[in-house]
Enzyme design. Sequence first.
Site, short mmCIF file in Angstrom:
data_model
loop_
_atom_site.label_atom_id
_atom_site.label_comp_id
_atom_site.label_asym_id
_atom_site.label_seq_id
_atom_site.Cartn_x
_atom_site.Cartn_y
_atom_site.Cartn_z
N GLU A 256 24.08 -7.38 2.13
CA GLU A 256 23.53 -8.60 2.43
C GLU A 256 23.81 -9.79 1.41
OE1 GLU A 256 19.53 -7.00 2.94
OE2 GLU A 256 20.23 -6.03 4.52
N SER B 8 19.88 2.90 7.87
CA SER B 8 18.92 3.54 9.01
C SER B 8 18.55 4.95 8.55
CB SER B 8 19.38 3.30 10.27
OG SER B 8 19.74 1.97 10.45
N GLY C 156 19.74 -1.63 8.90
CA GLY C 156 18.81 -2.31 9.77
C GLY C 156 18.97 -2.13 11.26
N GLU D 56 26.96 2.55 2.15
CA GLU D 56 26.38 1.82 3.26
C GLU D 56 27.06 1.13 4.08
OE1 GLU D 56 21.93 1.25 1.44
OE2 GLU D 56 22.93 -0.79 1.52
N HIS E 235 24.91 -5.18 -2.60
CA HIS E 235 24.43 -5.00 -1.24
C HIS E 235 25.17 -5.66 -0.18
CE1 HIS E 235 21.76 -4.35 2.02
NE2 HIS E 235 21.27 -3.31 1.49
N GLY F 69 15.93 1.27 3.36
CA GLY F 69 15.58 -0.09 3.44
C GLY F 69 14.38 0.04 4.23
N GLY F 70 14.50 -0.10 5.52
CA GLY F 70 12.96 -0.18 6.43
C GLY F 70 11.94 0.97 6.23
N ASN G 271 14.51 0.12 -1.26
CA ASN G 271 14.99 -1.21 -1.22
C ASN G 271 14.10 -2.16 -0.25
OD1 ASN G 271 16.30 -3.74 -1.42
ND2 ASN G 271 18.02 -3.06 -0.08
N TRP G 272 13.15 -2.56 -0.86
CA TRP G 272 12.25 -3.41 -0.03
C TRP G 272 12.77 -4.59 0.44
CZ3 TRP G 272 7.06 -3.36 -3.64
CH2 TRP G 272 6.85 -2.04 -3.86
N LYS G 273 13.78 -5.12 0.10
CA LYS G 273 14.23 -6.40 0.34
C LYS G 273 13.57 -7.59 0.25
CE LYS G 273 17.40 -4.04 3.58
NZ LYS G 273 18.39 -3.94 4.65
C1 PEP Z 1 19.32 -1.02 2.65
O1 PEP Z 1 18.66 -1.85 2.71
O2 PEP Z 1 20.04 -0.71 2.00
C2 PEP Z 1 19.26 -0.19 4.09
C3 PEP Z 1 20.18 0.83 4.12
O3 PEP Z 1 18.39 -0.77 4.82
P1 PEP Z 1 18.02 0.20 6.02
O4 PEP Z 1 17.62 1.59 5.71
O5 PEP Z 1 16.78 -0.52 6.93
O6 PEP Z 1 19.14 0.66 7.07
#
Ligand code: PEP
Length: 257
Positions: free
Chosen positions: A99, A215, A175, A169, A97, A236-237, A9-11
């Site tokens: 967010e 993460s 993040g 999640e 999500h 994500g990251g 997930n590039w956000k």
């Molecule tokens: C996400 O965006 O769904 C996520 C889990 O981010 P990260 O891996 O950066 O915690």
Amino acid sequence: MSRKIIAGNWKMNLHLKEGADLISATNSYLNQNPVEHIDVVVAPPAYQLVQSSQLSGNVKLSVSAQNMAAQDNGAFTGELSASMVKDAGAELVIIGHSERREIFGEQDDLLKQKLHKAIDSGLYPIFCVGESLEQRKNGEHFKHIENQLKAGLSDFSSEQLPNIIVAYEPIWAIGTGETASPEQAQEMHAFIRKFLGSHFSAAVADEVSILYGGSVKPGNAKDLFGQPDIDGGLIGGASIKAESFIELIKIGEEVLR
Ligand code: PEP
């Protein structure tokens, strides 16, 4: 048996050229190192869906939207419909999500509508659930996840459900650099699978992919993906750099069964 999936997930990160480079690197890795056990998904920002779909030639590399509207068309400024997501070449869509829930105020009812719209349109939704740190500290995490699952999934049939991917999640791990321990993640994944078993059937529960997100990085992925009820990751990251994303694909292919 459930599909095993590594999803990035590039956000709201990466511009056109960076997105193209990341897809091309992932695609050429997959062409040179065919994967058998996993599917790979990338979820770029909406304006890159077409480019990403065009560049993702490998059959194991699919594109997902990060969000979509519950409506079909009309006066909804800034929104993208399910048919537009499909038209752009995407096969999946992330729904709910944290967010979207926390920052944009998306509530259970709306998310349920989006899930139904996605399924009716032939998209595979990645439905995110997760508790806050406070809920976990208060011992309310199982109840909270159960409520989110009930709100989103209750009205689906057993035939439809295997087309929905669930992503657990925990908000406190997204993040933040803080990851749920493999035991904490497994405990919740087993809880989710049990919920699916009791509301649908054991066969359905076995077919639904349950991804962990929060993460995930190359250093912790092996232990997380090695858990019996973890079918992959929503990342994500670590998904926005080719090196770490490809490393996660390697680990997924090795560990996920
Ligand atoms: C996400 O965006 O769904 C996520 C889990 O981010 P990260 O891996 O950066 O915690």
